[in-house]
Motif scaffolding. Structure first.
Motif: not given
Length: 181
Positions: A1-6, A93-97, A119-124, A161-164
């Motif tokens: 999955m490919k994600i752009l963060f702004i 959001l779930v991306a690549d597990g 293993g979880d991810t926190f984005v802010y 975010y791309e390829n983990n």
């Protein structure tokens, strides 16, 4: 999955256009907006290219790809002109597990974390400073910085975010500032 963060656009049409032009090349599956989209706030100067009305038109062009959360400068009046939801304090959001918790950072932040597991991810956003690290509990902490009002000596940034892999880029793409696998 490919994600752009702004994060933290604060009504800067010029910077929003620059990042979204990159989205056309990157072709993300989704665009995550981490709040503070239109208003610059009483403590901030006007950002370069401040034009909230034009920023609304531009963001609405991407409404089918946007996942957004509310920032401390976002208001119900902003939701009236934006064609995608922005009033949630957080989203998942779930991306690549990988489970990814999305928030602005004024309510949930690295010092006040929601219940997450290793293993979880926190984005802010909110702090206008890019970050990419794993804390002592094994939780990934990511922040794309701000493309319109970077703090201290930081330059304008966005992230992908791309390829983990999470990467924070300078707005002019001259270098990767932060990266984590």
């Amino acid at each position: 999955m490919k994600i752009l963060f702004i994060s933290d656009l604060h009504g800067s049409y010029d910077r929003a256009k620059t990042v979204l032009d990159k989205a056309k090349k990157f072709n993300p599956d989704c665009i995550v907006l981490l709040g503070d989209l239109l208003y610059h706030g009483p403590r901030n100067p006007l950002p370069v290219g401040h034009d909230p009305k034009a920023t609304v038109v531009l963001l609405n062009e991407y409404k089918d790809k946007i996942i957004a959360v509310r920032g401390n400068c976002d208001a119900e009046v902003d939701q009236m002109v934006l064609e995608f939801p922005i009033m949630s304090d957080f989203s998942w959001l779930v991306a690549d597990g990988r489970r990814i918790f999305l928030t602005h950072g004024h309510l949930w932040n690295p010092e006040n974390m929601p219940p997450l597991s290793a293993g979880d991810t926190f984005v802010y956003g909110h702090v206008h400073r890019p970050k990419a690290y794993t804390n002592e509990n094994g939780i990934n902490i990511w922040n794309p910085g701000s493309c319109s009002l970077p703090k201290q000596s930081d330059c304008p940034t966005y992230a992908t975010y791309e390829n983990n892999t999470f990467r924070v880029f300078e707005l002019d793409d001259t270098c990767i500032l932060e990266q984590t696998l």
